[in-house]
Design a protein around this motif. Structure first.
Motif, mmCIF file in Angstrom:
data_model
loop_
_atom_site.group_PDB
_atom_site.id
_atom_site.type_symbol
_atom_site.label_atom_id
_atom_site.label_comp_id
_atom_site.label_asym_id
_atom_site.label_seq_id
_atom_site.Cartn_x
_atom_site.Cartn_y
_atom_site.Cartn_z
ATOM 1 N N CYS A 140 -11.666 -0.193 2.204
ATOM 2 C CA CYS A 140 -10.650 0.573 2.946
ATOM 3 C C CYS A 140 -10.437 1.963 2.358
ATOM 4 N N GLY A 141 -11.178 2.287 1.303
ATOM 5 C CA GLY A 141 -11.088 3.622 0.735
ATOM 6 C C GLY A 141 -10.121 3.772 -0.414
ATOM 7 N N VAL A 142 -9.677 2.670 -1.014
ATOM 8 C CA VAL A 142 -8.765 2.761 -2.165
ATOM 9 C C VAL A 142 -9.547 3.291 -3.359
ATOM 10 N N TRP B 130 -6.614 -2.174 6.493
ATOM 11 C CA TRP B 130 -6.786 -3.498 5.886
ATOM 12 C C TRP B 130 -6.929 -4.598 6.937
ATOM 13 N N ARG C 19 -11.574 -1.691 -1.690
ATOM 14 C CA ARG C 19 -12.566 -0.624 -1.883
ATOM 15 C C ARG C 19 -13.148 -0.207 -0.537
ATOM 16 N N GLN D 5 -4.845 3.740 3.829
ATOM 17 C CA GLN D 5 -5.760 2.646 3.495
ATOM 18 C C GLN D 5 -5.185 1.293 3.925
ATOM 19 N N PHE E 214 0.839 -1.208 0.000
ATOM 20 C CA PHE E 214 0.000 0.000 0.000
ATOM 21 C C PHE E 214 0.872 1.256 0.000
ATOM 22 N N LEU F 202 -0.704 4.767 -0.518
ATOM 23 C CA LEU F 202 -1.974 4.399 0.101
ATOM 24 C C LEU F 202 -1.762 3.869 1.522
#
Length: 250
Positions: free
Chosen positions: A84-86, A45, A82, A41, A33, A38
């Motif tokens: 996790c806000g990716v 996870w 998704r 995010q 990440f 990221l």
């Protein structure tokens, strides 16, 4: 096919029974990440191994072929990422890298494995492997040097169910061509490798290695099970003719 107590096949779990993970370990998902900007995010996870299918899960439709199965694996990763806000534009690249990273597992045989497998074959026993594993179980057996020592391979990915689902044990007995009570299942995980096989009518041996992957005290043995602390103990159980247990054999 002669064996103690009428046993015709010995079927072993793979990870934690025949092989262990060795360095270099798979990369931590947080690093994957972070390389993509990221990091926040990645902290959301959680456990990088918990995204896989659950014990006992049925996924027959996703196991039609390798493409369908890998697509299903990556879809699970995509939904988690998704959540996790990716951003959508980052999902495909991130998911592909996470999938590769989680499968970059270096495996080594426990030292007692080759000799014990050879002794089982010398007895005229079928030798099998049954594991909750990725699609490449057969390749992993070959890479660790024991592909030629195994007669029957049943992996969850290709079978469409995971231990302790009853269908995976049915696949084992069908591939062995034996009734369940002539199959001895050996493994380190309590429910998938002991309780599940017993419920399917097999006999079971709980492998409780001192350097085991699974920590904690060993549960009391139920009827029809035995316990060993290393695979040579399996040979001693067969020698004394009571692999159906209960009992301990180091």
């Amino acid at each position: 096919m002669g064996a103690a107590g009428g046993i015709g096949a010995v079927v072993l779990d793979f990870y934690g029974t025949l092989v262990r993970m060795v360095e270099p370990l798979p990369p931590d998902h947080r690093a994957v990440f972070a390389r993509r900007g990221l990091a926040a995010q990645g902290e959301l996870w959680g456990d990088q191994w918990s995204v896989g299918p659950a014990e006992g899960e049925e996924h027959l439709a996703h196991s039609a072929d390798e493409t369908a199965y890998v697509t299903w694996e990556r879809d699970r990763l995509r939904r988690r990422a998704r959540g996790c806000g990716v951003p959508e534009g980052e999902l495909d690249g991130l998911v592909a890298e996470l999938d590769r990273a989680m499968k970059a597992v270096r495996l080594a045989l426990y030292p007692d494995v080759p000799g014990v497998l050879a002794r089982l074959r010398e007895r005229g026993l079928l030798v099998g492997v049954c594991s909750n594993w990725f699609w490449n179980l057969e390749d992993c057996l070959a890479e660790t040097g024991i592909g030629g020592a195994v007669d029957v391979v049943v992996g969850s990915a290709r079978t469409g169910v995971r231990k302790p689902h009853p269908l995976i044990y049915r696949a084992v007995t069908e591939k062995c061509g034996l009734p369940a009570d002539r199959v001895l299942f050996v493994g380190d995980m309590w429910t998938p490798d002991v309780l599940g096989p017993l419920a399917a009518g097999m006999r079971a041996v709980h492998l409780h290695r001192p350097d085991r992957a699974v920590r904690g005290a060993a549960p009391p043995l139920p009827e029809g099970a035995a316990r060993i602390t290393g695979l040579p103990g399996l040979i001693r159980l067969l020698d004394r003719g009571d692999a159906a247990g209960p009992g301990d054999c180091g």
